[in-house]
Design a protein around this motif. Structure first.
Motif, PDB file in Angstrom:
ATOM      1  N   PHE A  15     -12.679   6.006 -27.285  1.00 54.81           N
ATOM      2  CA  PHE A  15     -13.624   7.072 -26.943  1.00 54.81           C
ATOM      3  C   PHE A  15     -14.900   6.502 -26.316  1.00 54.81           C
ATOM      4  O   PHE A  15     -15.517   7.145 -25.459  1.00 54.81           O
ATOM      5  CB  PHE A  15     -13.964   7.900 -28.180  1.00 54.81           C
ATOM      6  N   LEU A  16     -15.285   5.304 -26.728  1.00 53.21           N
ATOM      7  CA  LEU A  16     -16.434   4.655 -26.095  1.00 53.21           C
ATOM      8  C   LEU A  16     -16.144   4.361 -24.627  1.00 53.21           C
ATOM      9  O   LEU A  16     -16.981   4.594 -23.749  1.00 53.21           O
ATOM     10  CB  LEU A  16     -16.766   3.365 -26.851  1.00 53.21           C
ATOM     11  N   ALA A  17     -14.957   3.868 -24.340  1.00 55.97           N
ATOM     12  CA  ALA A  17     -14.581   3.573 -22.957  1.00 55.97           C
ATOM     13  C   ALA A  17     -14.499   4.841 -22.113  1.00 55.97           C
ATOM     14  O   ALA A  17     -14.829   4.825 -20.911  1.00 55.97           O
ATOM     15  CB  ALA A  17     -13.251   2.825 -22.919  1.00 55.97           C
ATOM     16  N   VAL A  18     -14.078   5.950 -22.721  1.00 56.30           N
ATOM     17  CA  VAL A  18     -13.942   7.205 -21.977  1.00 56.30           C
ATOM     18  C   VAL A  18     -15.278   7.667 -21.405  1.00 56.30           C
ATOM     19  O   VAL A  18     -15.323   8.335 -20.362  1.00 56.30           O
ATOM     20  CB  VAL A  18     -13.322   8.291 -22.885  1.00 56.30           C
ATOM     21  N   ASN A  19     -16.394   7.286 -22.050  1.00 56.35           N
ATOM     22  CA  ASN A  19     -17.701   7.639 -21.496  1.00 56.35           C
ATOM     23  C   ASN A  19     -17.870   7.118 -20.072  1.00 56.35           C
ATOM     24  O   ASN A  19     -18.594   7.698 -19.271  1.00 56.35           O
ATOM     25  CB  ASN A  19     -18.828   7.076 -22.372  1.00 56.35           C
TER      26      ASN A  19
ATOM     27  N   PRO B 288     -19.636   2.845 -15.469  1.00 57.64           N
ATOM     28  CA  PRO B 288     -18.292   2.654 -16.022  1.00 57.64           C
ATOM     29  C   PRO B 288     -18.021   1.231 -16.491  1.00 57.64           C
ATOM     30  O   PRO B 288     -17.493   1.027 -17.593  1.00 57.64           O
ATOM     31  CB  PRO B 288     -17.377   3.044 -14.843  1.00 57.64           C
ATOM     32  N   PHE B 289     -18.379   0.224 -15.683  1.00 59.52           N
ATOM     33  CA  PHE B 289     -18.140  -1.161 -16.094  1.00 59.52           C
ATOM     34  C   PHE B 289     -18.874  -1.476 -17.389  1.00 59.52           C
ATOM     35  O   PHE B 289     -18.336  -2.164 -18.268  1.00 59.52           O
ATOM     36  CB  PHE B 289     -18.579  -2.126 -14.993  1.00 59.52           C
ATOM     37  N   ALA B 290     -20.112  -0.987 -17.529  1.00 56.58           N
ATOM     38  CA  ALA B 290     -20.886  -1.264 -18.742  1.00 56.58           C
ATOM     39  C   ALA B 290     -20.201  -0.670 -19.969  1.00 56.58           C
ATOM     40  O   ALA B 290     -20.097  -1.322 -21.020  1.00 56.58           O
ATOM     41  CB  ALA B 290     -22.306  -0.713 -18.593  1.00 56.58           C
ATOM     42  N   PHE B 291     -19.705   0.557 -19.868  1.00 53.44           N
ATOM     43  CA  PHE B 291     -19.026   1.178 -21.009  1.00 53.44           C
ATOM     44  C   PHE B 291     -17.715   0.464 -21.326  1.00 53.44           C
ATOM     45  O   PHE B 291     -17.374   0.262 -22.497  1.00 53.44           O
ATOM     46  CB  PHE B 291     -18.767   2.657 -20.729  1.00 53.44           C
ATOM     47  N   TYR B 292     -16.962   0.071 -20.304  1.00 55.14           N
ATOM     48  CA  TYR B 292     -15.711  -0.644 -20.555  1.00 55.14           C
ATOM     49  C   TYR B 292     -15.984  -1.986 -21.229  1.00 55.14           C
ATOM     50  O   TYR B 292     -15.229  -2.412 -22.122  1.00 55.14           O
ATOM     51  CB  TYR B 292     -14.954  -0.878 -19.248  1.00 55.14           C
ATOM     52  N   ALA B 293     -17.053  -2.666 -20.812  1.00 53.82           N
ATOM     53  CA  ALA B 293     -17.364  -3.990 -21.362  1.00 53.82           C
ATOM     54  C   ALA B 293     -17.714  -3.906 -22.843  1.00 53.82           C
ATOM     55  O   ALA B 293     -17.208  -4.685 -23.664  1.00 53.82           O
ATOM     56  CB  ALA B 293     -18.512  -4.626 -20.575  1.00 53.82           C
TER      57      ALA B 293
END
Length: 471
Positions: A337-341, A428-433
């Motif tokens: 769910f964090l990555a979905v942001n 997006p990259f920041a949330f995926y990381a």
């Protein structure tokens, strides 16, 4: 009301003030940056300064409570926090604002851990999960109110007013503590490890200054790297020192308990990921998508609302499935769910955002409940004070690292595209990381025994047949 109910509600007053303050600031970051003529990314110093101040002074909170009494320290801490709030409202520069946040952190370092220590010493272990739920339910009202309240105040008035809401709350907390807290203290207390306090405090402060100042050249590059090196050296000296003294200020030997070790290591990795959310999400909504602070706050409060909802059923989930299965599955789900942001765009319907943030808040809150409860499952009463200090230090450092890593990932994404200003496509990259860091916590939770924390979760009582005594 039983002690397992009334004492957590009193402590929740401090948590309410602290959590409201944190979420209000997160929503107002872009406006504060404009007022101080600073880059919004530079405001990460204000967030990390508070968290590092907590990490520095939390280790002596237990000693202070044992020396002067929990009620005395709790009330004094509320006073210091209010003084820091007034200083934040009067700030006219980044340096002054950061210093005021550091002062707030000194108060926060004492009031919440000392309050939690009162709970741990007054509530039986088999009521601990329920007591922590009573503690966090009122405290979670703060994060629900914080984003829309901060957005409204920032949009309609001035961001400086958001710090003044702490004053009546703090006064109420002092009054409640006076009525309901016993001035409990430990009659046999070890001497304060002054050398260890200086080594650990300076080491943490300098190390985090180095991390927080990288990327946007808030300090010369050589100074940032020098801070990182000096912080590592000082912390290494503390590690050596802690093995040579009888009563170190931070007792790393408590990591020998498997449940405590999993809570500290796994919980820290999980919080590094989730700690970036209050920093990244408002910036994405306001700078990336062009929303005003009120619109941003009306969206981000959904995560806190989800956290409140899960508290009502969290103890039941733990009694049914136990700590290990819940923590393993939930760590993956929460990280997802964090990555979905990172998939949000300016065109994403707001109801969709609210639903995702609501469910994400639910699963993150369940994980925090598990980590906070299982940490003390195997600790003796005499180790509760030291365990509270170490767990709280790890928690604040991981949240600070989350802000720093989130900012670095954001800046790295912008640099990859050959620019310095932050745009929507950098988030997006920041949330995926940070989600990738959060999911690594499963490796720590896998080491737990299948029945870890059974007494705390209530499984041991549930599994006992009538007439059968469970050891």
């Amino acid at each position: 009301m039983r002690p397992s109910q009334i004492v957590p509600l009193v402590v929740a007053t401090a948590l309410f003030m602290e959590n409201t303050d944190a979420t209000v600031i997160a929503t107002a970051l872009p406006a504060i940056a404009r007022s101080l003529n600073e880059d919004p990314i530079a405001l990460k110093l204000a967030l990390t300064a508070y968290l590092v101040s907590l990490a520095i002074f939390i280790p002596i909170s237990g000693w202070a409570a044992d020396r002067y009494g929990a009620r005395t320290v709790f009330r004094a801490a509320l006073g210091v926090f209010m003084a820091g709030s007034l200083a934040c409202a009067a700030s006219s520069s980044l340096a002054g604002f950061v210093a005021a946040r550091f002062l707030q952190g000194i108060g926060g370092a004492m009031m919440v851990p000392v309050g939690r220590l009162v709970i741990l010493r007054s509530v039986p272990k088999n009521e601990l999960v329920s007591a922590l739920a009573y503690l966090t339910i009122p405290a979670l009202i703060g994060p629900i109110m914080g984003p829309p309240l901060g957005g409204f105040i920032t949009t309609a008035f001035d961001w400086r007013w958001i710090f003044l809401i702490n004053i009546p709350i703090g006064i109420a907390g002092i009054g409640l503590a006076t009525v309901f807290f016993e001035n409990v203290r430990e009659p046999a207390r070890p001497p304060l490890d002054i050398v260890g306090f200086l080594l650990s405090g300076l080491g943490l402060a300098i190390l985090m200054l180095g991390l927080a100042s990288t990327g946007r050249h808030l300090l010369p590059e050589g100074v940032s790297w020098g801070c990182l090196a000096a912080g590592i050296v000082l912390l290494a000296l503390y590690l050596r020192h802690s093995r040579r003294v009888a009563h170190p200020v931070i007792r790393l030997d408590l990591l020998r308990y498997p449940t405590f070790r999993a809570a500290v290591t796994g919980g820290s990795l999980f919080r590094i990921g989730t700690g970036a959310i209050p920093f990244l999400l408002p910036l994405m909504l306001q700078i990336g998508f062009g929303l005003d602070p009120l619109q941003s706050g009306l969206l981000t409060f959904a995560a806190a609302a989800g956290a409140l909802l899960i508290k009502l059923v969290g103890p039941r989930i733990l009694r049914t499935y136990g700590f290990r299965p819940v923590m393993l599955v939930n760590a993956v789900v929460a990280s997802g769910f964090l990555a979905v942001n990172g998939l949000f765009t300016a065109q994403t319907p707001h109801p969709v955002m609210v639903c995702i943030l609501l469910v994400g808040g639910c699963v993150r809150s369940l994980q925090f409940t598990c980590v906070n409860a299982i940490a003390y499952a195997d600790l003796d009463a005499k180790d509760m004070s030291a365990g509270t200090s170490l767990a709280s230090v790890a928690q604040q450092l991981s949240l600070s690292l989350g802000v720093s890593f989130g900012a670095l990932a954001l800046e790295g994404a912008a640099g990859w595209h050959g620019r310095t200003e932050i745009r929507a496509e950098d988030f997006p990259f920041a949330f995926y990381a940070v989600a990738a860091i959060s999911v690594l916590s499963v490796f720590a939770f896998r080491r737990l025994a299948p029945d870890a924390g059974a007494e705390v979760s209530g499984q041991r009582r549930r599994e006992a047949a009538p007439g059968r005594v469970v050891p």
